[in-house]
Design a protein around this motif. Structure first.
Motif, short mmCIF file in Angstrom:
data_model
loop_
_atom_site.label_atom_id
_atom_site.label_comp_id
_atom_site.label_asym_id
_atom_site.label_seq_id
_atom_site.Cartn_x
_atom_site.Cartn_y
_atom_site.Cartn_z
N SER A 36 0.82 -1.21 0.00
CA SER A 36 0.00 0.00 0.00
C SER A 36 0.86 1.26 0.00
O SER A 36 0.55 2.24 -0.70
N HIS A 37 1.94 1.26 0.77
CA HIS A 37 2.84 2.42 0.78
C HIS A 37 3.48 2.63 -0.59
O HIS A 37 3.57 3.78 -1.07
N LEU A 38 3.92 1.56 -1.21
CA LEU A 38 4.58 1.69 -2.51
C LEU A 38 3.64 2.26 -3.56
O LEU A 38 4.04 3.07 -4.40
N PHE A 39 2.39 1.83 -3.53
CA PHE A 39 1.40 2.37 -4.47
C PHE A 39 1.33 3.89 -4.37
O PHE A 39 1.20 4.59 -5.38
N LYS A 40 1.44 4.40 -3.17
CA LYS A 40 1.29 5.85 -2.97
C LYS A 40 2.56 6.61 -3.32
O LYS A 40 2.50 7.70 -3.89
N PHE A 41 3.72 6.05 -2.98
CA PHE A 41 4.98 6.72 -3.30
C PHE A 41 5.13 6.93 -4.81
O PHE A 41 5.55 8.01 -5.26
N VAL A 42 4.82 5.91 -5.60
CA VAL A 42 5.09 5.98 -7.04
C VAL A 42 3.79 5.94 -7.86
O VAL A 42 3.78 5.50 -9.01
N HIS A 43 2.72 6.41 -7.26
CA HIS A 43 1.40 6.38 -7.91
C HIS A 43 1.44 7.00 -9.31
O HIS A 43 0.94 6.42 -10.29
N ARG A 44 2.04 8.16 -9.43
CA ARG A 44 2.04 8.89 -10.71
C ARG A 44 2.79 8.13 -11.79
O ARG A 44 2.46 8.24 -12.98
N TYR A 45 3.77 7.33 -11.42
CA TYR A 45 4.56 6.59 -12.41
C TYR A 45 3.93 5.24 -12.71
O TYR A 45 4.08 4.72 -13.83
N LEU A 46 3.24 4.66 -11.76
CA LEU A 46 2.52 3.42 -12.03
C LEU A 46 1.36 3.65 -12.99
O LEU A 46 0.98 2.76 -13.75
N GLU A 47 0.82 4.86 -12.97
CA GLU A 47 -0.25 5.20 -13.91
C GLU A 47 0.26 5.18 -15.35
O GLU A 47 -0.52 4.99 -16.29
N GLU A 48 1.55 5.39 -15.53
CA GLU A 48 2.15 5.36 -16.87
C GLU A 48 2.72 3.97 -17.20
O GLU A 48 3.09 3.73 -18.35
N ASN A 49 2.79 3.10 -16.21
CA ASN A 49 3.32 1.76 -16.41
C ASN A 49 2.32 0.77 -15.81
O ASN A 49 2.54 0.21 -14.73
N THR A 50 1.23 0.59 -16.51
CA THR A 50 0.12 -0.18 -15.96
C THR A 50 0.46 -1.65 -15.71
O THR A 50 -0.16 -2.28 -14.85
N ASP A 51 1.44 -2.19 -16.45
CA ASP A 51 1.82 -3.57 -16.19
C ASP A 51 2.47 -3.71 -14.82
O ASP A 51 2.20 -4.66 -14.07
N LEU A 52 3.30 -2.72 -14.45
CA LEU A 52 3.90 -2.75 -13.12
C LEU A 52 2.86 -2.47 -12.04
O LEU A 52 2.94 -3.03 -10.94
N ARG A 53 1.92 -1.61 -12.34
CA ARG A 53 0.83 -1.35 -11.39
C ARG A 53 0.05 -2.63 -11.11
O ARG A 53 -0.25 -2.96 -9.95
#
Length: 629
Positions: A519-536
């Motif tokens: 859950s913490h990781l999702f929030k730290f890099v939220h903006r970049y996971l939105e651009e890398n949906t496979d990693l999200r």
């Protein structure tokens, strides 16, 4: 109770003093001026009649020499007058009054530190009586809020030791579950407050961190990590601490453990007290040596949670809004029973309006009664004897997608009201809500005159919020700097989680520890996971369940931007201030050019959901193929 015990516990209430018959002859000798001064103080009790707790807060006096009606937050002038009376009484009775000759029978309301009545101080000296709870916890200005499954030990330590947080709250603990006879698993999975020497010794490599590995879930999160990887994580933490405080050394004085307050949820006064006492016992806070920092410095009652589950459990803002009298009974009981050195605090929201009551949204209050005003709410909290109040500048109806701007004017009114009613111009109030960046912290202080500023969701994305130069995108001169900052938060948190794996809390006995990390990781890099949906998708997959796998994911994410120059990064959505975690529910409230998304029909939403599921399945298949070949 003996007078020394009453002085120690700092309680006041209807008091009856039993003294030897011969001593009664000395009572008229007490100065008429002192009696008159004490009578003036009795008028203050009348104010409690307007509160739902009036039956608890009102006081009867058996004799002014032994029990002055000092208001729980009397001002210095009243305190001085009471002190004179105490001195006179000591002179009259010093040679005759003994502990076994003075009996004070009291109920549940307390005398706050420094506001003791005469009979309670004859035989006892309280050297810390002039020091408030807020001063004892070093007058914190920057506070990490209580957040379920997010205010975990590694996150608290990271924010305190590296990013200028002065005080942290733990996640909320359900009191009724904590006191269950068969609740040992619940207790082990939720309470993560430890003595500061244990934390220091583990960080310095002088103690085996295994003593804090209490659950299978924590061990599962650590799978695959070698001893060398764990040791490197510890050294990186020490290096970061040394760099942060400018010492450049790894000696013990560089490691500072900040105060911790444990938040509980309860609507039962007896259960709340039982849970609080168990928390203090289990954390070692009851056996702390004088002058040492207690693992738990205070107990906070959750009166602010707006989630629907809080309605069912009768806690949070629902308890405060719908049953204010019961709310104040819980707080009063906590203050009367807990040791005086342990603070009792409350985290609240703004009271609902009459419009909410007229719409039938307030349970008991909706039945022909009016909700409390801000001033009434603050007066009642003060009369309960709380040591500190946190005010979230929103009502319970302003939550998630319905969140609006925090009402700092209302927080300012709360501050003024509490300080006026307590007679203490410095009574501590924390302001919560509307803090997105470092500049907001200063604005909030200026607008509310609060003692401290608390943050929750903003800190989850930007742990450096309270560090000038870190707390906003504007301070990141380049998109590259923003990328490295967010990835750096993820790396550092994983280091702390390696040394202090979070307790699973309510997120699962097997994988709960890593679910907290996830859950913490999702929030730290939220903006970049939105651009890398496979990693999200991969981060959300339960097959990713160890710190080692998480490090590999962050490494992969960083590598995808290595060849992207500054100009290209600025063209990506991740550079936009609206792409962060904090703004996910707030985009439509900003003045950006982005238009709110049009509303979709039920059929359209179902179709989009199917498409997302199909895309996730395809991505999972691709990963499976890569694994095979």
């Amino acid at each position: 109770s003996a007078p020394s015990e009453v002085s120690q516990r700092h309680r006041y209430k209807e008091s009856y003093v039993v003294v030897p018959h011969m001593l009664l002859l000395l009572l008229p000798l007490v100065s008429a001026a002192a009696v008159g001064a004490l009578k003036n103080e009795e008028a203050m009790v009348a104010g409690a009649k307007r509160c739902p707790i009036n039956s608890i807060a009102r006081t009867k006096i058996s004799h002014p020499c032994f029990c002055s009606t000092v208001h729980p937050r009397a001002n210095d002038r009243r305190e001085t007058r009471s002190a004179r009376t105490i001195d006179r009484m000591k002179t009259c009775f010093r040679s005759n009054v003994h502990t076994n000759q003075v009996k004070v029978v009291h109920t549940s309301t307390f005398i706050p530190r420094g506001r003791t009545f005469a009979a309670a101080t004859i035989n006892g000296e309280d050297e810390s009586a002039s020091e408030s709870f807020y001063q004892r916890i070093n007058s914190p200005k920057h506070i990490l809020a209580p957040m379920v499954a997010q205010s975990d030990l590694p996150f608290r330590l990271m924010c305190e030791q590296l990013y200028n947080v002065h005080l942290s709250y733990t996640q909320m603990i359900h009191a009724v579950n904590f006191v269950e006879e068969n609740g040992e698993i619940f207790r082990t999975n939720h309470l993560d407050a430890y003595h500061q020497s244990i934390i220091k010794d583990i960080l310095l490599g002088q103690e085996d961190r295994g003593m804090l590995l209490l659950t299978l879930s924590q061990l599962n999160a650590l799978k695959g990590l070698s001893d060398d990887e764990v040791e490197r994580a510890r050294k990186r933490i020490l290096a970061a601490i040394g760099k942060n405080n400018g010492s450049g050394t790894n000696s013990e004085p560089t490691i500072e453990i900040k105060p911790t307050i444990v938040q509980i949820a309860s609507h039962d006064p007896e259960v709340a007290v039982q849970a609080a006492m168990m928390i203090l016992e289990r954390s070692g806070s009851m056996s702390c040596k004088s002058g040492a920092t207690s693992p738990v410095t205070g107990i906070d009652l959750n009166l602010g949670c707006p989630q629907s589950i809080a309605r069912k459990g009768r806690y949070g803002s629902f308890l405060h809004d719908d049953s204010p009298g019961l709310t104040y009974s819980v707080l009063t009981k906590l203050r009367s029973k807990l040791p005086p050195e342990i603070g009792v605090t409350a985290k609240i929201r703004l009271p609902p309006t009459q419009a909410h009551a007229d719409a039938g949204k307030l349970g008991n209050i909706s039945n022909g009664n009016s909700p409390q005003t801000i001033d009434e709410r603050m007066r009642c909290l003060i009369d309960c004897g709380v040591d500190l109040i946190t005010v979230h500048g929103r009502t319970r109806f302003e939550n998630k997608v319905a969140v609006g701007a925090a009402d700092w004017d209302a927080i300012k009114q709360s501050v003024d009201s509490a300080r006026a009613h307590s007679g203490d111009e410095h009574f501590p109030i924390f302001a919560n809500g509307g803090i997105e960046c470092w500049d907001d912290v200063g604005k909030c202080f200026d607008k509310t005159n609060a003692s401290g500023v608390m943050s929750s969701e903003s800190l989850l994305e930007v742990p450096g919020l309270f560090s000038p130069g870190e707390g906003e995108i504007a301070r990141c001169a380049t998109a590259k700097a923003l990328l490295e900052r967010q990835l750096g938060y993820a790396d550092m948190y994983l280091d702390y989680a390696t040394i202090f794996p979070p307790l699973p809390g309510s997120l699962g006995t097997r994988g709960g520890s890593f679910n907290v990390i996830r859950s913490h990781l999702f929030k730290f890099v939220h903006r970049y996971l939105e651009e890398n949906t496979d990693l999200r998708s991969w981060l959300g997959n339960q097959e990713l369940n160890t710190i080692k796998q998480a490090r590999d994911l962050i490494t992969d994410l960083r590598s995808r931007y290595e060849k992207t120059d500054e100009e290209q990064l600025r063209l990506k959505n991740s550079w936009s201030s609206d792409s962060g975690w904090y703004r996910r529910h707030r985009r439509q409230d900003t003045n950006q050019q982005n238009e709110p998304a049009p509303s979709l029909s039920v059929k359209e939403r179902k179709l989009l959901a199917k498409l997302r599921i199909k895309k996730m399945q395809e991505e999972r298949m691709k990963r499976s193929i890569k694994t095979v070949f």
